[in-house]
Design an enzyme around this catalytic site. Structure first.
Site, PDB file in Angstrom:
ATOM      1  N   ARG A  92     -26.647 135.940 128.265  1.00  0.00           N
ATOM      2  CA  ARG A  92     -27.539 137.002 127.782  1.00  0.00           C
ATOM      3  C   ARG A  92     -26.825 138.353 127.714  1.00  0.00           C
ATOM      4  O   ARG A  92     -27.076 139.149 126.811  1.00  0.00           O
ATOM      5  CB  ARG A  92     -28.788 137.114 128.660  1.00  0.00           C
ATOM      6  CG  ARG A  92     -29.721 135.946 128.521  1.00  0.00           C
ATOM      7  CD  ARG A  92     -30.331 135.912 127.111  1.00  0.00           C
ATOM      8  NE  ARG A  92     -31.153 134.742 126.945  1.00  0.00           N
ATOM      9  CZ  ARG A  92     -30.851 133.700 126.156  1.00  0.00           C
ATOM     10  NH1 ARG A  92     -29.742 133.686 125.468  1.00  0.00           N
ATOM     11  NH2 ARG A  92     -31.662 132.685 126.058  1.00  0.00           N
ATOM     12  N   GLU A  95     -24.808 138.131 124.648  1.00  0.00           N
ATOM     13  CA  GLU A  95     -25.721 138.219 123.510  1.00  0.00           C
ATOM     14  C   GLU A  95     -26.159 139.671 123.266  1.00  0.00           C
ATOM     15  O   GLU A  95     -26.189 140.134 122.123  1.00  0.00           O
ATOM     16  CB  GLU A  95     -26.942 137.334 123.770  1.00  0.00           C
ATOM     17  CG  GLU A  95     -27.954 137.320 122.657  1.00  0.00           C
ATOM     18  CD  GLU A  95     -29.150 136.447 123.003  1.00  0.00           C
ATOM     19  OE1 GLU A  95     -29.459 135.565 122.199  1.00  0.00           O
ATOM     20  OE2 GLU A  95     -29.768 136.661 124.073  1.00  0.00           O
ATOM     21  N   SER A 118     -12.361 152.264 126.610  1.00  0.00           N
ATOM     22  CA  SER A 118     -11.416 151.533 127.442  1.00  0.00           C
ATOM     23  C   SER A 118     -12.152 150.618 128.413  1.00  0.00           C
ATOM     24  O   SER A 118     -13.192 150.981 128.957  1.00  0.00           O
ATOM     25  CB  SER A 118     -10.552 152.511 128.245  1.00  0.00           C
ATOM     26  OG  SER A 118      -9.747 151.820 129.175  1.00  0.00           O
TER      27      SER A 118
END
Length: 166
Positions: A92, A95, A118
């Site tokens: 998740r 995602e 960075s």
């Protein structure tokens, strides 16, 4: 490079020290002045323990042995098991970054210019807050230094010998 079996054995011992302490990553972070994610990275051998942090970490986790501290101070082999991306919480997170990534990138470009955040000069933390609806919410903070892309002028390329023009 640490062999994966050796690394796993060290991580087990480090996590046992945490378990014995009865402390959370956030609790250890509060005692050491580190972020909770960095503490987890140290105990998972994903980050290198610095000498000036040793006393605070020893105080927070008194069962850490000298050999574990010594191992933690070595540069780690930063890696992860390829199947970890299938773990639901990690899936998740991935995602969410993929779903919002293009928009985040565009905002970075608007606010800073052409560049990236960075992941080396980087801080990360996880916090629990109460939402407007009274339900628990997870706050993941990525705090990375902005790195602009550079125009690649040959005159700035130090690996090239100086060219003399006639």
């Amino acid at each position: 490079m640490e062999a994966s079996g050796e690394k796993a054995a060290v991580v087990r011992r480090l996590m046992e020290a945490k378990e014995v302490s009865g402390k959370t990553f956030s609790g250890i972070a509060a005692e050491t002045g580190l972020t909770n994610v960095y503490v987890a990275q140290l105990l998972r051998r994903q980050a290198q323990l610095k000498a000036d942090t040793v006393p605070a970490l020893r105080a927070a986790l008194p069962t850490l042995t000298d050999d574990l501290i010594e191992l933690m101070m070595q540069p780690p082999f930063r890696s992860y098991h390829p199947n970890i991306v299938h773990e639901p919480a990690i899936y998740r997170l991935n995602e969410a970054v993929m779903h919002f990534g293009e928009s985040i990138k565009e905002i970075i470009n608007e606010e800073f210019g052409d560049g990236i955040m960075s992941a080396i000069d980087f801080y990360c933390s996880v916090d629990k807050v109460e939402g407007a609806d009274g339900k628990d919410r997870v706050v993941v903070t990525f705090d990375g230094k902005y790195l602009p892309y550079t125009e690649q002028k040959s005159e700035h390329m130090m690996s090239r010998p100086t060219r003399k023009t006639s």
